[in-house]
Design an enzyme around this catalytic site. Sequence first.
Site, PDB file in Angstrom:
ATOM      1  N   TYR A 115       0.864  -1.184   0.000  1.00 43.66           N
ATOM      2  CA  TYR A 115       0.000   0.000   0.000  1.00 43.66           C
ATOM      3  C   TYR A 115       0.903   1.236   0.000  1.00 43.66           C
ATOM      4  O   TYR A 115       1.556   1.533   0.994  1.00 43.66           O
ATOM      5  CB  TYR A 115      -0.893   0.030   1.243  1.00 43.66           C
ATOM      6  CG  TYR A 115      -1.938  -1.047   1.325  1.00 43.66           C
ATOM      7  CD1 TYR A 115      -2.313  -1.802   0.207  1.00 43.66           C
ATOM      8  CD2 TYR A 115      -2.575  -1.318   2.528  1.00 43.66           C
ATOM      9  CE1 TYR A 115      -3.283  -2.776   0.301  1.00 43.66           C
ATOM     10  CE2 TYR A 115      -3.558  -2.293   2.628  1.00 43.66           C
ATOM     11  CZ  TYR A 115      -3.904  -3.030   1.517  1.00 43.66           C
ATOM     12  OH  TYR A 115      -4.863  -4.006   1.602  1.00 43.66           O
ATOM     13  N   PHE A 127     -13.374  -4.670   1.307  1.00 40.96           N
ATOM     14  CA  PHE A 127     -14.430  -3.860   0.684  1.00 40.96           C
ATOM     15  C   PHE A 127     -15.780  -4.125   1.357  1.00 40.96           C
ATOM     16  O   PHE A 127     -16.783  -4.354   0.682  1.00 40.96           O
ATOM     17  CB  PHE A 127     -14.522  -4.112  -0.818  1.00 40.96           C
ATOM     18  CG  PHE A 127     -13.308  -3.687  -1.595  1.00 40.96           C
ATOM     19  CD1 PHE A 127     -12.431  -2.742  -1.086  1.00 40.96           C
ATOM     20  CD2 PHE A 127     -13.049  -4.221  -2.843  1.00 40.96           C
ATOM     21  CE1 PHE A 127     -11.307  -2.345  -1.811  1.00 40.96           C
ATOM     22  CE2 PHE A 127     -11.925  -3.826  -3.580  1.00 40.96           C
ATOM     23  CZ  PHE A 127     -11.051  -2.895  -3.052  1.00 40.96           C
ATOM     24  N   PRO A 128     -15.840  -4.103   2.710  1.00 42.25           N
ATOM     25  CA  PRO A 128     -17.110  -4.373   3.389  1.00 42.25           C
ATOM     26  C   PRO A 128     -18.176  -3.317   3.093  1.00 42.25           C
ATOM     27  O   PRO A 128     -19.367  -3.588   3.261  1.00 42.25           O
ATOM     28  CB  PRO A 128     -16.728  -4.364   4.871  1.00 42.25           C
ATOM     29  CG  PRO A 128     -15.508  -3.497   4.941  1.00 42.25           C
ATOM     30  CD  PRO A 128     -14.764  -3.782   3.668  1.00 42.25           C
ATOM     31  N   LEU A 129     -17.724  -2.153   2.639  1.00 44.55           N
ATOM     32  CA  LEU A 129     -18.672  -1.089   2.291  1.00 44.55           C
ATOM     33  C   LEU A 129     -18.695  -0.822   0.789  1.00 44.55           C
ATOM     34  O   LEU A 129     -19.171   0.208   0.337  1.00 44.55           O
ATOM     35  CB  LEU A 129     -18.310   0.201   3.053  1.00 44.55           C
ATOM     36  CG  LEU A 129     -18.359   0.071   4.575  1.00 44.55           C
ATOM     37  CD1 LEU A 129     -17.898   1.360   5.244  1.00 44.55           C
ATOM     38  CD2 LEU A 129     -19.769  -0.290   5.033  1.00 44.55           C
ATOM     39  N   GLY A 130     -18.168  -1.782   0.008  1.00 47.00           N
ATOM     40  CA  GLY A 130     -18.202  -1.646  -1.441  1.00 47.00           C
ATOM     41  C   GLY A 130     -16.896  -1.233  -2.071  1.00 47.00           C
ATOM     42  O   GLY A 130     -16.746  -1.287  -3.282  1.00 47.00           O
ATOM     43  N   GLY A 131     -15.918  -0.777  -1.265  1.00 45.46           N
ATOM     44  CA  GLY A 131     -14.619  -0.418  -1.800  1.00 45.46           C
ATOM     45  C   GLY A 131     -14.649   0.839  -2.630  1.00 45.46           C
ATOM     46  O   GLY A 131     -15.172   1.881  -2.220  1.00 45.46           O
ATOM     47  N   PHE A 132     -14.098   0.745  -3.835  1.00 40.79           N
ATOM     48  CA  PHE A 132     -13.990   1.918  -4.701  1.00 40.79           C
ATOM     49  C   PHE A 132     -15.344   2.346  -5.262  1.00 40.79           C
ATOM     50  O   PHE A 132     -15.494   3.458  -5.761  1.00 40.79           O
ATOM     51  CB  PHE A 132     -13.004   1.642  -5.841  1.00 40.79           C
ATOM     52  CG  PHE A 132     -11.618   1.323  -5.365  1.00 40.79           C
ATOM     53  CD1 PHE A 132     -10.864   2.263  -4.683  1.00 40.79           C
ATOM     54  CD2 PHE A 132     -11.074   0.066  -5.566  1.00 40.79           C
ATOM     55  CE1 PHE A 132      -9.584   1.968  -4.232  1.00 40.79           C
ATOM     56  CE2 PHE A 132      -9.791  -0.246  -5.116  1.00 40.79           C
ATOM     57  CZ  PHE A 132      -9.048   0.709  -4.449  1.00 40.79           C
ATOM     58  N   PRO A 180     -18.841   2.583  -3.532  1.00 40.46           N
ATOM     59  CA  PRO A 180     -19.607   2.408  -2.299  1.00 40.46           C
ATOM     60  C   PRO A 180     -20.991   1.808  -2.546  1.00 40.46           C
ATOM     61  O   PRO A 180     -21.613   2.042  -3.584  1.00 40.46           O
ATOM     62  CB  PRO A 180     -19.717   3.834  -1.752  1.00 40.46           C
ATOM     63  CG  PRO A 180     -18.529   4.543  -2.319  1.00 40.46           C
ATOM     64  CD  PRO A 180     -18.330   3.951  -3.689  1.00 40.46           C
ATOM     65  N   LEU A 181     -21.426   1.014  -1.576  1.00 42.53           N
ATOM     66  CA  LEU A 181     -22.729   0.360  -1.667  1.00 42.53           C
ATOM     67  C   LEU A 181     -23.838   1.387  -1.842  1.00 42.53           C
ATOM     68  O   LEU A 181     -23.875   2.412  -1.160  1.00 42.53           O
ATOM     69  CB  LEU A 181     -22.995  -0.440  -0.390  1.00 42.53           C
ATOM     70  CG  LEU A 181     -22.118  -1.668  -0.134  1.00 42.53           C
ATOM     71  CD1 LEU A 181     -22.398  -2.207   1.263  1.00 42.53           C
ATOM     72  CD2 LEU A 181     -22.379  -2.744  -1.179  1.00 42.53           C
TER      73      LEU A 181
END
Length: 289
Positions: free
Chosen positions: A63, A213-218, A220-221
């Site tokens: 990273y 990506f629990p919230l959708g990553g790049f 977002p959900l």
Amino acid sequence: MTDIAQAGTVSLGDRRVRRLGYGAMQLAGPGVYGPPKDRAAAVAVLRAAVAAGVDHIDTSDFYGPHVTNQIIREALHPYPDDLVIVTKVGAKRGPDASWNPAFSAEELTQAVHDNLRHLGVDVLDVVNLRLMFDVHGPAEGAIEAPLSVLADLQRQGLIRRIGLSNATRQQIAEGRRITEIVCVQNQYNLAHRGDDALIDALAASGTAYVPFFPLGGFSPLQSTALSAVAAELGATPMQVALAWLLRRAPNILLIPGTSSLGHLRENLAAAELTLPDDAMATLDGIGAA
């Protein structure tokens, strides 16, 4: 102040950590490449996470590269005794910011030593082997050779525990013949549900599942149903998405990432959010849609 202990704990091998951790990927620059715009803010977020009770930080020396580990060291070293830092090897960044496999014995050994040096530790708590047969998702391929390199470094005392990232069920079974696999880190969230059966199988064996990506990553959900449940509960959609993961299975360990103190507090508050059965049923339908 949010009590993240309400989310419970989960085992990483012989260590137990709180189920709400922190993912450091977003502390690097755009595209997880180069330095952040505001390094002081990144340091502040890490310190606030640990002050709030977070005892599990997910990172990698690719990273940045090197950036997030250097910031973690600046912010938190010497580390609290109860802090578990989980890192990843198996990839490297190209000069064009591309993500490329780094699976040779030399590359993996160098990556472990890079992580040790940049984090400022003598031994790495957990090292996940990031499988790169397909950068976008799990794909079959033999892992005995690269995992054996990590197992050897574990025997040398440089690694305490080993996990897999971007892995299939067959690769997990192959890995367990070589060393204990304490966690599996794959993409999974409210809308991306391909690992449903794998999560249940890992729960039965007491192995932690760490969704990235629990919230959708790049991307977002976004869901009308998610927004409606959030409005009904007086929470944000992202808090509901995290709370759904916590209730989905007892072995799920969360590492939502952010470079914002406000978003950090929002994420951690999901530990105190209780989802009623009717809300769970609505949310479960999102992944089936």
